[in-house]
Design an enzyme around this catalytic site. Structure first.
Site, PDB file in Angstrom:
ATOM      1  N   ALA A  12       0.819  -1.221   0.000  1.00 51.19           N
ATOM      2  CA  ALA A  12       0.000   0.000   0.000  1.00 51.19           C
ATOM      3  C   ALA A  12       0.847   1.262   0.000  1.00 51.19           C
ATOM      4  CB  ALA A  12      -0.911  -0.002   1.222  1.00 51.19           C
ATOM      5  N   GLY A  14       2.335   2.749  -2.553  1.00 49.04           N
ATOM      6  CA  GLY A  14       2.358   3.538  -3.789  1.00 49.04           C
ATOM      7  C   GLY A  14       1.775   4.929  -3.577  1.00 49.04           C
ATOM      8  N   ARG A  18      -2.405   9.194  -9.529  1.00 52.75           N
ATOM      9  CA  ARG A  18      -3.482   9.298 -10.513  1.00 52.75           C
ATOM     10  C   ARG A  18      -4.843   9.558  -9.862  1.00 52.75           C
ATOM     11  NH1 ARG A  18      -1.656   3.899 -13.682  1.00 52.75           N
ATOM     12  NH2 ARG A  18      -0.568   3.569 -11.704  1.00 52.75           N
ATOM     13  N   THR A  84       7.131  -2.477  -6.896  1.00 52.85           N
ATOM     14  CA  THR A  84       6.408  -3.487  -6.116  1.00 52.85           C
ATOM     15  C   THR A  84       7.342  -4.566  -5.561  1.00 52.85           C
ATOM     16  OG1 THR A  84       5.844  -4.492  -8.260  1.00 52.85           O
ATOM     17  CG2 THR A  84       4.153  -3.173  -7.213  1.00 52.85           C
ATOM     18  N   ASN A 174      -1.762  -9.549 -15.696  1.00 52.42           N
ATOM     19  CA  ASN A 174      -1.396  -9.786 -14.305  1.00 52.42           C
ATOM     20  C   ASN A 174      -2.377  -9.075 -13.389  1.00 52.42           C
ATOM     21  OD1 ASN A 174       0.011 -10.262 -11.918  1.00 52.42           O
ATOM     22  ND2 ASN A 174       1.361  -8.486 -12.215  1.00 52.42           N
ATOM     23  N   TYR A 374     -31.896  18.845  22.180  1.00 56.89           N
ATOM     24  CA  TYR A 374     -30.627  19.571  22.285  1.00 56.89           C
ATOM     25  C   TYR A 374     -30.883  20.972  22.832  1.00 56.89           C
ATOM     26  CZ  TYR A 374     -26.059  21.260  20.565  1.00 56.89           C
ATOM     27  OH  TYR A 374     -24.801  21.783  20.453  1.00 56.89           O
ATOM     28  N   SER A 410     -52.809  18.021  20.666  1.00 56.48           N
ATOM     29  CA  SER A 410     -52.066  18.572  19.526  1.00 56.48           C
ATOM     30  C   SER A 410     -51.519  19.954  19.818  1.00 56.48           C
ATOM     31  CB  SER A 410     -52.987  18.694  18.319  1.00 56.48           C
ATOM     32  OG  SER A 410     -53.367  17.431  17.893  1.00 56.48           O
TER      33      SER A 410
HETATM   34  C1  UD1 Z   1       0.756  -3.485 -11.077  1.00 48.17           C
HETATM   35  C2  UD1 Z   1       1.592  -4.607 -11.744  1.00 48.17           C
HETATM   36  C3  UD1 Z   1       0.945  -4.991 -13.078  1.00 48.17           C
HETATM   37  C4  UD1 Z   1      -0.486  -5.426 -12.819  1.00 48.17           C
HETATM   38  C5  UD1 Z   1      -1.265  -4.354 -12.069  1.00 48.17           C
HETATM   39  C6  UD1 Z   1      -2.595  -4.915 -11.614  1.00 48.17           C
HETATM   40  C7  UD1 Z   1       3.944  -4.429 -11.133  1.00 48.17           C
HETATM   41  C8  UD1 Z   1       5.279  -3.931 -11.535  1.00 48.17           C
HETATM   42  N1  UD1 Z   1       2.956  -4.155 -11.964  1.00 48.17           N
HETATM   43  O1  UD1 Z   1       0.800  -2.322 -11.898  1.00 48.17           O
HETATM   44  O2  UD1 Z   1       1.662  -6.049 -13.676  1.00 48.17           O
HETATM   45  O3  UD1 Z   1      -1.096  -5.729 -14.057  1.00 48.17           O
HETATM   46  O4  UD1 Z   1      -0.568  -3.936 -10.882  1.00 48.17           O
HETATM   47  O5  UD1 Z   1      -3.386  -3.921 -11.018  1.00 48.17           O
HETATM   48  O6  UD1 Z   1       3.840  -5.065 -10.095  1.00 48.17           O
HETATM   49  N2  UD1 Z   1       3.278  -0.204  -4.365  1.00 48.17           N
HETATM   50  C9  UD1 Z   1       4.127  -0.101  -3.265  1.00 48.17           C
HETATM   51  N3  UD1 Z   1       5.371   0.411  -3.441  1.00 48.17           N
HETATM   52  C10 UD1 Z   1       5.852   0.798  -4.631  1.00 48.17           C
HETATM   53  C11 UD1 Z   1       4.978   0.687  -5.764  1.00 48.17           C
HETATM   54  C12 UD1 Z   1       3.720   0.173  -5.587  1.00 48.17           C
HETATM   55  O7  UD1 Z   1       3.718  -0.436  -2.151  1.00 48.17           O
HETATM   56  O8  UD1 Z   1       6.994   1.231  -4.681  1.00 48.17           O
HETATM   57  C13 UD1 Z   1       1.933  -0.751  -4.181  1.00 48.17           C
HETATM   58  C14 UD1 Z   1       0.817   0.244  -4.521  1.00 48.17           C
HETATM   59  O9  UD1 Z   1       0.408   0.929  -3.359  1.00 48.17           O
HETATM   60  C15 UD1 Z   1      -0.291  -0.634  -5.072  1.00 48.17           C
HETATM   61  C16 UD1 Z   1       0.447  -1.825  -5.643  1.00 48.17           C
HETATM   62  O10 UD1 Z   1       1.739  -1.823  -5.067  1.00 48.17           O
HETATM   63  O11 UD1 Z   1      -1.161  -1.062  -4.054  1.00 48.17           O
HETATM   64  C17 UD1 Z   1       0.533  -1.777  -7.175  1.00 48.17           C
HETATM   65  O12 UD1 Z   1       1.191  -0.597  -7.566  1.00 48.17           O
HETATM   66  P1  UD1 Z   1       0.716   0.260  -8.799  1.00 48.17           P
HETATM   67  O13 UD1 Z   1       1.645   1.400  -8.936  1.00 48.17           O
HETATM   68  O14 UD1 Z   1      -0.718   0.547  -8.704  1.00 48.17           O
HETATM   69  O15 UD1 Z   1       1.028  -0.768  -9.982  1.00 48.17           O
HETATM   70  P2  UD1 Z   1       0.295  -0.860 -11.382  1.00 48.17           P
HETATM   71  O16 UD1 Z   1       0.890   0.144 -12.290  1.00 48.17           O
HETATM   72  O17 UD1 Z   1      -1.158  -0.838 -11.188  1.00 48.17           O
HETATM   73 MG    MG Z   2      -2.392  -0.381  -9.564  1.00 51.79          MG
END
Ligand code: UD1
Ligand code: MG
Length: 451
Positions: A12, A14, A18, A84, A174, A374, A410
């Site tokens: 979580a 990220g 967006r 990730t 994925n 109140y 009333s």
């Molecule tokens: C990711 C996958 C993609 C998949 C898609 C599905 C990777 C590289 N890509 O892309 O293959 O199709 O999800 O929804 O895994 N997060 C961290 N730290 C980081 C980056 C991300 O904790 O440094 C967490 C984010 O909070 C999120 C999750 O990992 O919950 C996925 O990250 P996000 O940036 O949304 O990846 P996508 O571009 O959606």
């Molecule tokens: Mg994502």
């Protein structure tokens, strides 16, 4: 289960740019509950023995939400958001402590079902060392692609940005969830590099590394709607729509009639009994239970309310937290109830505010009755006894008690307790002038003719 206890690591950290929001992405809600809470609940139901969460520095609200919905969860901080794969390694102490299977989930993918996660575990039981969840996307753009070889193994996962044109034509995407039965998972993840379009350490690259090391990697398929990843407000709305469709279907499967299902909004925890009828445009906020046979008429809004068996409410009723509508009770149009109990068979049919009180069994609250709870500083309680009758347009100034069977005339403003079976009346004596109206009409008629 005991042989391969399960650790689920939820990512979580990220930035969620967006979403264009001051709120961390994973705290945005679906059906009245954060995406993070949805994912943690799913992890629990899938049989996780331990849970770990990876957050970014400063995500205090995310930590607090996790601790609230999953007490005992291990929370780790990813110092920089380098991808990730890097994020999973932030939970290295949990990975190293754990002897058993590991599933990695994304907190921004809130619709994955527990049964789907169990299928990842089954793939591991069936000999896979890595099981990657895939789905056939209608629009695959933005998702990583599962490259499946002729043997049915996943050879690699290619991110959209790094894919060749041929790879982009692959429909199998994925979903994000991945299961591992690898002796040294941290060691394997440590070998992921960042030579790619985003210079990030992609978790998805673990697959190619595993294949090179001779490990067995298999795809597990799930429905596209489960894999919906929320990166924008539009995707948040799409996920909400999927959740609502599921919840409405479940309510109908369990024996409720939804006259216009697409207009009924349910919360993650709404409980609806059998033979309940719900008319169009009803909003159920969190914490609502509707017992068997109740009838909810159109355009009601309720949060934190219990509606008893066979009760009839609405149209246009509003229930705020602490509302308890007894069996067979009746609450009609433009009635607001808050922190109050209407006992069995009680009635408040029109235009009333019932806040901080009790309405005894079979009592009747006339149109326009207000519980004045109140005083500008504190809230006070109003108690209306069994079988009492409160005449229309009365104000009950709390704290006040109306005894069993008492009658309120009333238009009264009642600020003192009323004894059981007494009549309380608080209005000035009516003046009456015999023949006045007839004389008035004659006078006015004459003036009109001479004008
Ligand atoms: C990711 C996958 C993609 C998949 C898609 C599905 C990777 C590289 N890509 O892309 O293959 O199709 O999800 O929804 O895994 N997060 C961290 N730290 C980081 C980056 C991300 O904790 O440094 C967490 C984010 O909070 C999120 C999750 O990992 O919950 C996925 O990250 P996000 O940036 O949304 O990846 P996508 O571009 O959606
Ligand atoms: Mg994502």
């Amino acid at each position: 289960m005991i042989e391969h206890p399960l650790l689920i690591v939820v990512l979580a950290a990220g930035k969620g740019v967006r979403m264009r929001s001051a709120t961390p992405k994973v705290l945005h809600a679906i059906a009245g509950r954060s995406m993070l809470a949805h994912v943690l609940a799913t992890a629990r139901s899938a049989g996780a023995a331990r849970l770990a969460l990876v957050v970014a520095p400063g995500m205090e609200a995310v930590r607090a939400e996790a601790a609230k919905v999953a007490p005992g969860i291990d929370i780790f901080e990813q110092a920089t958001q380098a991808g990730t794969g890097h994020a999973v390694l932030a939970a290295r102490p949990a990975l190293e402590r754990h002897k058993g299977d590991v599933i990695v989930l994304f907190a921004d993918t809130p619709l994955v079902e527990p049964a789907t996660l169990r299928r990842l575990s089954e793939a591991l039981d069936g000999g896979a060392q890595i099981a990657a969840l895939g789905f056939e996307a209608e629009d695959a753009s933005g998702y990583g692609r599962l490259i499946v070889g002729s043997e049915g193994h996943v050879e690699a996962i290619r991110e959209d940005r790094d894919a060749s044109d041929a790879e982009r034509r692959i429909g199998l995407c994925n979903a994000g969830a991945m299961g591992f039965r690898v002796p040294d998972l941290a060691g394997l993840l440590g070998r992921i590099g960042n030579r790619n379009a985003k210079n990030e350490y992609y978790l998805t690259d673990v697959v190619a590394l595993a294949v090179a090391a001779g490990l067995v990697t298999r795809p597990v398929a799930c429905a596209a709607e489960e894999a919906l990843g929320v990166n924008s407000r539009e995707q948040l709305a799409a996920a909400e729509a999927v959740f609502q469709a599921r919840a409405r279907r479940r309510a109908m499967d369990e024996g409720a009639t939804l006259v216009a299902p697409e207009t009924v909004w349910l919360s993650f925890d709404t409980v609806i009994g059998r033979d309940v009828t719900i008319e169009p445009n009803v909003f159920f906020g969190p914490g609502v239970v509707v017992e068997d046979g109740a009838h909810i008429m159109a355009n009601c809004h309720m949060v934190g309310a219990h509606i008893g068996k066979g009760a009839r409410v609405g149209p246009f009723a509003r229930f705020r937290p602490g509302t308890d509508i007894g069996d067979s009770a009746r609450v009609g149009n433009f009635v607001e109830v808050k922190n109050a109990k209407l006992e069995t068979g009680a009635k408040a049919n029109h235009l009333s505010y019932i806040g901080d009180g009790r309405v005894g069994e079979g009592a009747n609250i006339g149109a326009g009755t207000i519980f004045c709870n109140y005083d500008g500083f504190n809230k006070h309680f109003t108690d209306v006894g069994k079988g009492a009758f409160v005449g229309s347009n009365s104000s009950l100034v709390a704290p006040v008690k109306v005894g069993d069977g008492a009658y309120i005339g009333s238009g009264s403003v009642i600020s003192k307790d009323v004894a059981p079976d007494a009549l309380a009346l608080e209005r000035s004596a009516q003046e009456q002038r015999p023949g006045w109206a007839a004389k008035f009409r004659t006078l006015m008629g004459r003036r009109k003719r001479s004008a």
